[in-house]
Write an enzyme that holds these catalytic residues in place. Structure first.
Site, PDB file in Angstrom:
ATOM      1  N   ASP A 168       0.892  -1.115  -0.053  1.00 22.74           N
ATOM      2  CA  ASP A 168       0.332   0.125   0.071  1.00 22.74           C
ATOM      3  C   ASP A 168       0.948   1.075   0.067  1.00 22.74           C
ATOM      4  O   ASP A 168       1.981   1.324   0.357  1.00 22.74           O
ATOM      5  CB  ASP A 168      -0.805   0.211   1.401  1.00 22.74           C
ATOM      6  CG  ASP A 168      -2.205  -0.670   1.302  1.00 22.74           C
ATOM      7  OD1 ASP A 168      -2.480  -1.119  -0.038  1.00 22.74           O
ATOM      8  OD2 ASP A 168      -2.983  -0.400   2.148  1.00 22.74           O
ATOM      9  N   ASP A 204      -4.288  -2.419   4.983  1.00 26.11           N
ATOM     10  CA  ASP A 204      -4.836  -2.054   6.342  1.00 26.11           C
ATOM     11  C   ASP A 204      -6.344  -1.996   6.334  1.00 26.11           C
ATOM     12  O   ASP A 204      -7.026  -2.005   7.291  1.00 26.11           O
ATOM     13  CB  ASP A 204      -4.123  -0.454   6.490  1.00 26.11           C
ATOM     14  CG  ASP A 204      -4.568   0.356   5.354  1.00 26.11           C
ATOM     15  OD1 ASP A 204      -5.298  -0.070   4.491  1.00 26.11           O
ATOM     16  OD2 ASP A 204      -3.944   1.525   5.454  1.00 26.11           O
ATOM     17  N   ASP A 217      -9.069  -5.075   2.023  1.00 25.32           N
ATOM     18  CA  ASP A 217      -7.893  -5.706   1.608  1.00 25.32           C
ATOM     19  C   ASP A 217      -7.876  -7.181   2.032  1.00 25.32           C
ATOM     20  O   ASP A 217      -7.041  -7.933   1.590  1.00 25.32           O
ATOM     21  CB  ASP A 217      -6.658  -5.165   2.223  1.00 25.32           C
ATOM     22  CG  ASP A 217      -6.279  -3.664   1.558  1.00 25.32           C
ATOM     23  OD1 ASP A 217      -6.870  -3.408   0.619  1.00 25.32           O
ATOM     24  OD2 ASP A 217      -5.870  -3.007   2.461  1.00 25.32           O
TER      25      ASP A 217
END
Length: 1189
Positions: A463, A784, A788
């Protein structure tokens, strides 16, 4: 922790039960009993609402009965909280009782080889006490004669007893290891549990408390991504959707609202929206708790349930899987249900290889031991009954049986030494040690095998926000009132009307849980609480010298008319408030390119809206949004719209409501790159790991940040695309994802922007399933958000963020990064590689001992009818090389140099050719020494020979020297085993590992004691100083010999083969090849001659073209870049059927070694074999390739 938990199992129910009367009294205190609330929570929807109205008039009434306030929550009065805990129970589900030490001992006793040994030892013991009547007569031949005086005959029982004793030692050591392991993981578990906190309102302020401290009557704030820790009733909610699949199995999200379905259950996930709930049931009285109790959580087998359903594999090597997160607080039946449907993850790479290797070694050992026993028995029978021509007399039976038992024990001893039962132990110790140390490096490992898989990682999909960046966002640019401010404007520079609208839009249209707090210490930065993007916008208000708090006081959360919360599909958030005149105003904020499409006007400099056409929008994108994004800023648009009071708009028609907006401002939010990230990414790239950024941000922002991090470098050949383009490239006309299309995209892809969770999952799956490259990819993913989850589960290793991560993400992950920092991932890689290397070191050491001990026992037994190493000695050697060596070699700390080599990959063998060279080289040295001592030792040392000694004869110096030399050679070889890549300095960093030094010294001292004082049980006789010095000299010779072996280049030994490949495609390929052969023969027979001629003609032309091309291209390119095989890969229909023609029928996939440069043949031609009935037979590589094409 375990004990505390267990004691709590005892006393809690008693308190509740003992107070039969007490409960009635308390029901007077609280207007609802435990049973009432429990019954209430079993209802859903309309039934529940009806029940609430009948019993309590409404939720307010229920709050009054439970003595709590919907706005201010409970008072923080400890006695009140304690009383609630007594009446309604605590929010805690007792974990399963830990296995006792005796249970672990019993489990260790189940080992097959140990059982065989025990039986043999017991038979040997029984026979030694039996005095045959014919002992005196000569009838049984020289079988019983020998140096036996009375004392010696008495001592016959010692060997059996000693074997039993050493079995007990092995069992105790194993059980103790298991026990300490279990204890460690309980500790780890409790740490995970303590870290889980939840937001509740007490005394009117929102505080975070550990989940276990929640009580009935608490008012909890729930938001997107939470895992609900208790049952409750919704008091106020915005657009709340819950995933109840963990309890109901229904995957559709359930809408919750105060007037339709207010019932919230523990263990369910908040997928959208936010709200407040009144806690009505906790711990074993909540819905999850009731299910746990049915599963027998208090005492029974809930853990077994859990383990069976664990999505990750469970193997004896890592049999202590950690419990899922938070099981002790009961948010966890969801794991049960969910993980039941998820296909089990395959064995970790290392375990696959180890299992296979252990089976191979075990089989070889079994065969050797069987042959040993058969040869000994045959020799004895032929010698006694044929050569000496004796008869089998009844009174001699026990004597003969005693011999057979002795042979059997020798056979079993060979087996014991051959089977590497230390492997699971080494893996476990290594992993447990690494996991403990990784905690210090901010890696909280939830699934043990993840830490070893990380060492093989070839790709990391990370990310951006919070992982690569600091996740401390600030607004640094803004466009408002037709002006582009390159730094935060002064309030005087903005029109007051625009400013007021902006402050209201941001203050109201943000989660009320997001706020800016004063800094912890003087001069520090203000603390951002809640969603960081919203905090940046709130900080922007403060920078404009305004305050958002008064606006929120004026319009509290309860007065918000309608909220469209943020989710990954909308990429925006909108809030509707009712104005005093009854009309409505909608405020909206979101990703600029998405929200601007919904704007039809924009606030001009004077504060009045003016038209905003698509042409204006394109100009704004070019002049404002792209320059901001190219500076690495996230662009957020803030807009509003007024709606009439009547007719009241249809709030369900979201597309209609959120359209024709008036744009107030576009801001650029900076989220600086973490200072340590560029360096960490450089390390990854040096270590052969590709880092890809997968983000929801704008493509220009993403590209700018990727360049700052070093993910993309000028001059590289890379792809930066957004989700839309990615989907266009990987899907066919029907919209289905095709692996071949993904294979064209992912190798060059470095940045995937504006990606949805599905895109992330598709990418991860595509890379893992891909077979374009020789090595299969091992992918790590960070995440997070709740969305996801699927990608984290699919990845080989999922990293969740400990600070910013939602509970759902943590639940799906393997490792939690407690500091949310990318550089911690690099540490995880280092530890993972270290685990892999530790196990390889242990293997190199253990296999040397195995080879030598088995050959010595086998040949010795066959030539001298007795193993030079006795059963008890073998068990001691086994203890050294299994338990102690695994401790010593598995606890080597990692060094930075681990990051200088490429990952091993899934298909690389565990034992490389260098290691094979070391194993065989050292085995040759040790065997030479031992056989010299065995057959000439008595002459060298001028002592009595120990060969051909009769049954129960006293131990000889001769055999003691052999045993001692053998053990000392192993000790010094343990130092050699510290290096497996052919390094010269084996002492490098040895003092950084005190465990290693102390174990080597400890083993030496034990050996000294055994030899000097072990006597009959260990078949040892004390040695003098000179003999000890010789033994030591030979041991030190191991180190010098090791240097000699290192000097021999591995490439000069083509006969070496690797071992311990991944369980993989070779079996599949072999079968396929067999089918192919038949199909090809058949097809060739069917072919008419004309076709063959046509193929040959075509083949020749193509061969000529290839030859011309080959001469044009420089040969060296092919050698230096092993990756540049694209030309062939492009032709290959099924890359998995790739076989190297020069080593026929050996699957190329498995034969890759780290030492690529050692291949003597510079160019290997691979021909692609098509799995269908190809119309060609492989005559030459080129022939086959071209003809198949």
């Amino acid at each position: 922790m375990g004990d505390l938990a267990n004691s709590s199992v005892e006393f809690k129910p008693k308190k509740r039960g003992s107070g039969g009367g007490m409960e009635v009294n308390h029901a007077g205190d609280f207007g609802a009993t435990l049973e009432d609330l429990r019954d209430l929570m079993e209802l859903r929807g309309a039934e529940a609402i009806q029940k609430i109205q009948e019993n309590y008039t409404d939720t307010e009434g229920l709050c009054q009965r439970l003595k709590t306030s919907p706005a201010d929550g409970l008072s923080d009065n400890p006695s009140d909280l304690e009383k609630r805990g007594q009446v309604f129970g605590q929010n805690f589900i007792p974990p399963k009782k830990a296995k006792s030490f005796l249970e672990l001992v019993w489990e260790a006793l189940q080992d097959v080889t140990l059982i065989i040994l025990e039986i043999a030892a017991i038979i040997s013991l029984a026979l030694s006490f039996y005095q045959p009547p014919g002992e005196e007569s000569e009838a049984c031949g020289n079988v019983a004669s020998g140096a036996e005086d009375e004392g010696e005959a008495e001592a016959g029982w010692i060997e059996g007893a000693a074997i039993l004793l050493s079995v007990v030692c092995v069992v105790l050591v194993t059980a103790f290891n298991d026990w300490s392991k279990e204890k460690q993981f309980r500790g780890l578990q409790s740490r995970i549990e303590q870290e889980q906190r939840f937001a509740v309102v007490r005394n009117g302020t929102v505080i975070q408390i550990p989940v276990a401290e929640m009580v009935v009557g608490d008012v909890a704030q729930i938001k997107y991504g939470d895992l609900l820790p208790a049952d409750g009733i919704l008091i106020q909610g915005n657009d709340l959707k819950i995933d109840e699949s963990s309890l109901t199995g229904e995957s559709d999200h359930v809408k919750k609202s105060v007037d339709k379905d207010p019932m919230l259950l523990s263990g369910t996930h908040v997928m959208e929206g936010s709200g407040k709930m009144l806690v009505t049931a906790v711990g074993i009285n909540s819905q999850t708790g009731i299910i746990f109790t049915l599963l027998g959580a208090g005492e029974g087998d809930q853990e077994e349930e859990k383990k069976d359903k664990k999505a990750k594999k469970q193997d004896e090597a890592v049999a202590m899987e950690m419990q899922p997160l938070k099981s002790a607080e009961g948010g966890e039946v969801e794991a049960e249900k969910k993980k039941g449907n998820v296909p089990k993850k395959e064995k970790s790479v290392l375990q696959g290889k180890l299992t296979k290797l252990a089976v191979q070694i075990g089989k070889a050992g079994l065969v050797m031991s069987a042959i040993t026993v058969i040869i000994l028995v045959m020799y004895f029978v032929i010698e006694t009954f044929v050569v000496q021509g004796r008869e089998w007399l009844t009174e001699c039976t026990p004597v003969y049986v005693q011999y057979f038992v002795k042979f059997f024990i020798i056979g079993v001893t060979v087996l014991v030494v051959a089977v590497p039962e230390g492997l699971p132990l080494a893996v476990t110790i290594s992993l447990a040690y690494s996991v403990k140390k990784m905690m210090k490096d901010n890696n909280l490992v939830r699934h043990l095998d993840a830490c070893e898989t990380m060492g093989n990682a070839t790709a990391i999909c990370s990310d951006k926000t919070g992982t690569l960046t600091t996740n401390r966002m600030t607004v640094v640019q803004a466009y408002a009132g037709d002006q582009h401010f390159h730094r935060v404007p002064h309030p005087d520079q903005m029109n007051p009307m625009v400013l007021d609208t902006l402050v209201n839009a941001i203050a109201v249209n943000s989660a009320y849980t997001s706020k800016i707090m004063p800094p912890d210490k003087e001069g520090g930065l203000p603390k951002q609480v809640g969603n960081k993007t919203e905090c940046a916008l709130l900080g922007f208000i403060l920078d404009l010298k305004r305050d958002y708090a008064p606006v929120r006081e004026q319009i509290p959360e309860e007065k918000l008319y309608k909220v469209y919360t943020f989710n990954s599909v909308r990429k925006s958030m909108s809030t509707v408030v009712q104005l005093p005149d009854g009309s409505f105003r909608l405020y909206s904020k979101g990703a600029s390119e998405i929200l601007l499409k919904k704007c039809s006007s924009i606030m001009a400099g004077g504060g009045d809206p003016r038209g905003f056409r698509p042409r204006d929008r394109d100009e704004m994108v070019k002049k404002v949004i792209e320059p901001m994004a190219c500076d690495g800023l996230r662009t957020i648009c803030v807009a509003y719209k007024d709606l009439p009071a009547s007719p009241e708009p249809d709030w369900e028609d979201e597309a209609g409501i959120v359209s024709n907006l008036i744009c107030i401002t576009v801001v650029g939010i900076e989220d600086p790159v973490r200072p340590e990230v560029p360096d960490a990414i450089k390390k990854c790239q040096r270590a052969g790991i590709t880092v890809r950024m997968v983000t929801g941000d704008n493509i220009n922002t993403a590209r700018a940040i990727a360049a700052k991090c070093g993910i993309i470098q000028p001059g590289d050949d890379f792809l930066c695309i957004d989700g839309k383009e990615f989907n266009r490239r990987i899907r066919n006309e029907k919209g289905e994802v095709e692996q071949e299309r993904i294979d064209k995209v992912w190798p060059k892809l470095r940045v995937l922007a504006r990606s949805s969770p599905t895109d992330k999952h598709t990418l991860v799956k595509g890379i893992i399933d891909s077979t374009v490259l020789e090595q299969r990819q091992v992918v790590a993913v960070t995440g997070d958000g709740t969305n996801d989850g699927p990608a984290l589960k699919k990845a080989d290793v999922g990293f969740a963020m400990g600070i910013a991560g939602t509970d759902v993400a943590k639940e799906a992950s393997d490792i939690i990064l407690t500091d949310d920092n990318f550089s911690s991932i690099v540490k995880a890689v280092m530890w993972g590689r270290n685990v892999y290397d530790s196990i390889s070191k242990f293997l190199q050491f253990q296999l040397t001992v195995n080879v030598v001990a088995v050959i010595v026992a086998f040949t010795g037994a066959c030539i001298t009818q007795d193993s030079p190493l006795k059963a008890v000695q073998m068990l001691w050697v086994n203890l050294i090389m299994d338990t102690f060596a695994s401790l010593a070699l598995a606890t080597e700390p990692p060094t930075e140099s681990l990051l200088l080599r490429k990952p091993y990959g899934r298909n690389n063998p565990l034992i490389s050719r260098t290691m094979m060279k070391n194993i065989l080289g050292h085995a040759i040295y040790q065997l030479t020494i031992i056989f010299t001592l065995l057959f000439a030792g008595e002459k060298i040392f001028n002592i009595d020979s120990g060969r051909n000694a009769p049954l129960h004869s006293p131990p000889s110096e001769h055999y003691t020297i052999i045993f001692n030399t053998f053990v000392l050679m192993q000790l010094f070889n343990e130092i050699n085993a510290r290096k497996i890549h052919g390094e010269r300095n084996v002492f490098d960093g040895i003092f950084h590992n005190p465990i290693f030094c102390s174990i080597v010294l400890g083993t030496f001292l034990m050996q000294f004691v055994i030899v000097q004082f072990g006597g009959k049980p260990f078949s040892c006789t004390p040695l003098n100083v000179e003999q000890w010095l010789w033994c030591l000299l030979v041991g030190v010779g191991e180190l010098l010999w090791g240097q000699l072996i290192t000097t021999v280049p591995t490439s000069r030994l083509p006969c070496l083969k690797e071992a311990g490949h991944a369980l993989g495609k070779e079996e599949m390929i072999d079968d396929d090849m067999a089918d192919d052969e038949q199909e090809i023969d058949h097809a060739e027979r069917e072919l008419r001659r004309g076709q063959i001629l046509w193929f040959r003609g075509l083949n020749r032309i193509q061969t000529q073209i290839r030859v011309v091309k080959a001469f044009r291209s420089p040969l060296y390119e092919g050698i230096e870049k092993p990756e540049s095989k694209n030309s062939i890969h492009d032709f290959m229909a099924h890359p998995e059927f790739l076989i190297s023609d020069l080593v026929h029928n050996i699957p190329l996939i498995d034969e890759t070694d780290i030492e690529t440069e050692e291949s003597d043949l510079p160019v290997t031609l691979n021909y692609a074999r098509l799995p269908t009935a190809s119309l060609c037979r492989p005559a030459s590589p080129l022939h086959s390739l071209e003809t198949c094409l």
